[in-house]
Motif scaffolding. Structure first.
Motif, PDB file in Angstrom:
ATOM      1  N   ALA A   1       4.028 -10.497   4.340  1.00  0.00           N
ATOM      2  CA  ALA A   1       4.738  -9.297   3.700  1.00  0.00           C
ATOM      3  C   ALA A   1       4.224  -8.662   2.552  1.00  0.00           C
ATOM      4  O   ALA A   1       4.062  -7.484   2.433  1.00  0.00           O
ATOM      5  CB  ALA A   1       6.295  -9.432   3.671  1.00  0.00           C
ATOM      6  N   ILE A   2       4.146  -9.725   1.318  1.00  0.00           N
ATOM      7  CA  ILE A   2       3.400  -9.304   0.138  1.00  0.00           C
ATOM      8  C   ILE A   2       2.023  -8.432   0.368  1.00  0.00           C
ATOM      9  O   ILE A   2       1.529  -7.431  -0.290  1.00  0.00           O
ATOM     10  CB  ILE A   2       3.363 -10.288  -0.868  1.00  0.00           C
ATOM     11  CG1 ILE A   2       4.940 -10.425  -1.269  1.00  0.00           C
ATOM     12  CG2 ILE A   2       2.594  -9.966  -2.026  1.00  0.00           C
ATOM     13  CD1 ILE A   2       5.115 -11.799  -2.083  1.00  0.00           C
ATOM     14  N   MET A   3       1.323  -9.185   1.296  1.00  0.00           N
ATOM     15  CA  MET A   3      -0.030  -8.591   1.306  1.00  0.00           C
ATOM     16  C   MET A   3      -0.146  -7.405   2.021  1.00  0.00           C
ATOM     17  O   MET A   3      -1.068  -6.345   1.807  1.00  0.00           O
ATOM     18  CB  MET A   3      -0.918  -9.470   2.142  1.00  0.00           C
ATOM     19  CG  MET A   3      -2.173  -9.371   2.309  1.00  0.00           C
ATOM     20  SD  MET A   3      -3.154  -8.960   0.970  1.00  0.00           S
ATOM     21  CE  MET A   3      -3.529 -10.577   0.260  1.00  0.00           C
ATOM     22  N   GLU A   4       0.601  -7.049   2.980  1.00  0.00           N
ATOM     23  CA  GLU A   4       1.029  -5.862   3.499  1.00  0.00           C
ATOM     24  C   GLU A   4       1.264  -4.854   2.912  1.00  0.00           C
ATOM     25  O   GLU A   4       0.523  -3.783   2.726  1.00  0.00           O
ATOM     26  CB  GLU A   4       2.081  -5.854   4.842  1.00  0.00           C
ATOM     27  CG  GLU A   4       2.402  -4.633   5.375  1.00  0.00           C
ATOM     28  CD  GLU A   4       3.731  -4.561   6.047  1.00  0.00           C
ATOM     29  OE1 GLU A   4       3.916  -3.604   6.927  1.00  0.00           O
ATOM     30  OE2 GLU A   4       4.530  -5.374   5.661  1.00  0.00           O
ATOM     31  N   VAL A   5       2.282  -5.007   1.899  1.00  0.00           N
ATOM     32  CA  VAL A   5       2.505  -3.993   0.835  1.00  0.00           C
ATOM     33  C   VAL A   5       1.289  -3.747  -0.259  1.00  0.00           C
ATOM     34  O   VAL A   5       1.102  -2.925  -0.601  1.00  0.00           O
ATOM     35  CB  VAL A   5       3.734  -4.386   0.100  1.00  0.00           C
ATOM     36  CG1 VAL A   5       4.121  -3.328  -1.162  1.00  0.00           C
ATOM     37  CG2 VAL A   5       4.914  -4.516   0.763  1.00  0.00           C
ATOM     38  N   ALA A   6       0.555  -4.804  -0.722  1.00  0.00           N
ATOM     39  CA  ALA A   6      -0.478  -4.894  -1.537  1.00  0.00           C
ATOM     40  C   ALA A   6      -1.614  -3.852  -0.966  1.00  0.00           C
ATOM     41  O   ALA A   6      -1.981  -3.038  -1.754  1.00  0.00           O
ATOM     42  CB  ALA A   6      -0.934  -6.189  -1.700  1.00  0.00           C
ATOM     43  N   ARG A   7      -1.760  -3.724   0.364  1.00  0.00           N
ATOM     44  CA  ARG A   7      -2.830  -3.001   0.815  1.00  0.00           C
ATOM     45  C   ARG A   7      -2.441  -1.347   0.706  1.00  0.00           C
ATOM     46  O   ARG A   7      -3.252  -0.567   0.592  1.00  0.00           O
ATOM     47  CB  ARG A   7      -3.227  -3.338   2.072  1.00  0.00           C
ATOM     48  CG  ARG A   7      -3.884  -4.481   2.570  1.00  0.00           C
ATOM     49  CD  ARG A   7      -4.645  -4.828   3.840  1.00  0.00           C
ATOM     50  NE  ARG A   7      -4.967  -6.065   4.066  1.00  0.00           N
ATOM     51  CZ  ARG A   7      -4.237  -7.158   4.631  1.00  0.00           C
ATOM     52  NH1 ARG A   7      -3.042  -7.169   5.059  1.00  0.00           N
ATOM     53  NH2 ARG A   7      -5.125  -8.202   4.857  1.00  0.00           N
ATOM     54  N   LEU A   8      -1.282  -1.330   0.439  1.00  0.00           N
ATOM     55  CA  LEU A   8      -0.766   0.160   0.405  1.00  0.00           C
ATOM     56  C   LEU A   8      -0.572   0.754  -1.145  1.00  0.00           C
ATOM     57  O   LEU A   8      -0.797   1.681  -1.645  1.00  0.00           O
ATOM     58  CB  LEU A   8       0.699   0.400   1.140  1.00  0.00           C
ATOM     59  CG  LEU A   8       0.651  -0.003   2.580  1.00  0.00           C
ATOM     60  CD1 LEU A   8       2.173  -0.020   3.166  1.00  0.00           C
ATOM     61  CD2 LEU A   8      -0.034   0.929   3.387  1.00  0.00           C
ATOM     62  N   THR A   9      -0.104  -0.479  -2.029  1.00  0.00           N
ATOM     63  CA  THR A   9       0.340   0.015  -3.574  1.00  0.00           C
ATOM     64  C   THR A   9      -1.077   0.183  -4.181  1.00  0.00           C
ATOM     65  O   THR A   9      -1.226   0.887  -5.269  1.00  0.00           O
ATOM     66  CB  THR A   9       0.959  -1.179  -4.046  1.00  0.00           C
ATOM     67  OG1 THR A   9       0.354  -2.355  -3.892  1.00  0.00           O
ATOM     68  CG2 THR A   9       2.433  -1.165  -3.616  1.00  0.00           C
ATOM     69  N   ARG A  10      -2.177  -0.429  -3.566  1.00  0.00           N
ATOM     70  CA  ARG A  10      -3.645  -0.552  -4.219  1.00  0.00           C
ATOM     71  C   ARG A  10      -4.171   1.082  -3.859  1.00  0.00           C
ATOM     72  O   ARG A  10      -4.989   1.365  -4.993  1.00  0.00           O
ATOM     73  CB  ARG A  10      -4.575  -1.238  -3.822  1.00  0.00           C
ATOM     74  CG  ARG A  10      -4.318  -2.746  -4.181  1.00  0.00           C
ATOM     75  CD  ARG A  10      -3.441  -3.031  -5.418  1.00  0.00           C
ATOM     76  NE  ARG A  10      -3.155  -4.423  -5.516  1.00  0.00           N
ATOM     77  CZ  ARG A  10      -2.194  -5.106  -5.520  1.00  0.00           C
ATOM     78  NH1 ARG A  10      -1.316  -4.397  -4.731  1.00  0.00           N
ATOM     79  NH2 ARG A  10      -2.236  -6.477  -5.753  1.00  0.00           N
ATOM     80  N   ILE A  11      -3.427   1.790  -3.190  1.00  0.00           N
ATOM     81  CA  ILE A  11      -3.939   3.270  -2.967  1.00  0.00           C
ATOM     82  C   ILE A  11      -2.976   4.061  -4.017  1.00  0.00           C
ATOM     83  O   ILE A  11      -3.407   4.902  -4.619  1.00  0.00           O
ATOM     84  CB  ILE A  11      -3.753   3.787  -1.625  1.00  0.00           C
ATOM     85  CG1 ILE A  11      -4.661   2.981  -0.781  1.00  0.00           C
ATOM     86  CG2 ILE A  11      -3.848   5.306  -1.329  1.00  0.00           C
ATOM     87  CD1 ILE A  11      -4.479   3.186   0.677  1.00  0.00           C
ATOM     88  N   SER A  12      -1.621   3.797  -3.836  1.00  0.00           N
ATOM     89  CA  SER A  12      -0.656   4.453  -4.874  1.00  0.00           C
ATOM     90  C   SER A  12       0.890   4.075  -4.747  1.00  0.00           C
ATOM     91  O   SER A  12       0.976   3.756  -3.327  1.00  0.00           O
ATOM     92  CB  SER A  12      -0.685   5.872  -4.929  1.00  0.00           C
ATOM     93  OG  SER A  12      -0.152   6.427  -3.441  1.00  0.00           O
ATOM     94  N   SER A  13       1.613   3.828  -5.460  1.00  0.00           N
ATOM     95  CA  SER A  13       2.673   3.489  -5.213  1.00  0.00           C
ATOM     96  C   SER A  13       3.754   4.533  -4.285  1.00  0.00           C
ATOM     97  O   SER A  13       4.309   4.094  -3.306  1.00  0.00           O
ATOM     98  CB  SER A  13       3.693   3.502  -6.346  1.00  0.00           C
ATOM     99  OG  SER A  13       3.074   2.526  -7.284  1.00  0.00           O
TER     100      SER A  13
END
Length: 203
Positions: free
Chosen positions: A35-47
Motif C-alpha cells: 500500500a505504501i509503495m502504491e502511494v509512493a509512485r503517486l507522491t513522487r509526481i506530486s502530492s
C-alpha cells in the motif's frame, strides 16, 4: 562547488515516509508495504496528484486526504522530519567553497522558515511560491533567486525530488538533478538522476 538551488520537502527533508504512510492510511484499513509503495509512485509526481488519484481510485473524498496531509504538515512544524542523508554535508561543502545554498519551495514562508531553522540548515535565501510566484515547473522562483544574487545560471545547479523541479531548473538555464527513490521510475530520458545527495559532492 557552485551555488545550489534546493527544493525543500523530499529533497532536504525526508518527508516521503510520513506522507506515503499517512495517505495510505486514509484509503486502506491496513497499511502494508504494498500500500505504501502504491502511494509512493503517486507522491513522487506530486502530492496533489496522489490525493486526486487515490480519491478517485478508492472513492474517498479529496478533502479527507487533503486534511490528513495538512495535519501532517502541521505536525512537522512541531517536530520536523529528519534530514535527507547527506543534505547537511553537501550544503556545508557548498558554503565552504564560496557558493550559496538557496531554496525554492512551494511551502508557505512561515512553515518553511520554521522547518529550516529547526533543522539548522545553512540556507542563504529562500523563495516561496505563496509569496506570489507560480509553482514549478514554472522557472519564476529560480529566476528570482538568480536575479537577487546576480548569479550566472551556468554557475548554479538545482536539485529536487520531482520532475517539475528539474524542468523549472532547466527552463532557467540551470543544470538540474533529480533525487530519486530506488525502485520508483521517475523522470524523462536524459534527466540527470541521483540516488543520494552525496553524489553531488562528486559532480
Amino acid at each position: 562547488m557552485t551555488s545550489m538551488i534546493w527544493d525543500l520537502g523530499g529533497t532536504l527533508m525526508d518527508t516521503y515516509p510520513d506522507v506515503d504512510r499517512t495517505l495510505a492510511g486514509v484509503v486502506h484499513d491496513e497499511v502494508t508495504d504494498a500500500a505504501i509503495m502504491e502511494v509512493a509512485r503517486l507522491t513522487r509526481i506530486s502530492s496533489s496528484h496522489a490525493i486526486s488519484t487515490l480519491a478517485e481510485r478508492y472513492g474517498k473524498p479529496k478533502a479527507e486526504l487533503r486534511d490528513a496531509y495538512e495535519a501532517l504538515e502541521d505536525q512537522w512544524e512541531q517536530q520536523a522530519p529528519p534530514l535527507v542523508d547527506g543534505a547537511l554535508q553537501v550544503m556545508e561543502a557548498i558554503r565552504e567553497s564560496g557558493g550559496l545554498n538557496l531554496v525554492a519551495t512551494h511551502r508557505d514562508r512561515g512553515s518553511a522558515t520554521v522547518l529550516v531553522d529547526s533543522l539548522g540548515l545553512p540556507v542563504d535565501d529562500m523563495v516561496c511560491a505563496p509569496d506570489g510566484f507560480p509553482r514549478k515547473p514554472d522557472p519564476a522562483m529560480n529566476l528570482e533567486l538568480l536575479r537577487r544574487h546576480s548569479l550566472d545560471p551556468a554557475d548554479c545547479c538545482a536539485v529536487g525530488d520531482r520532475p517539475g523541479d528539474v524542468a523549472a531548473a532547466e527552463a532557467a538555464g540551470i543544470r538540474g538533478y533529480l533525487l530519486v527513490t530506488p525502485g520508483i521510475p521517475l523522470g524523462e530520458p536524459g534527466v540527470k538522476r541521483i540516488e543520494s545527495l552525496r553524489e553531488l559532492l562528486e559532480s
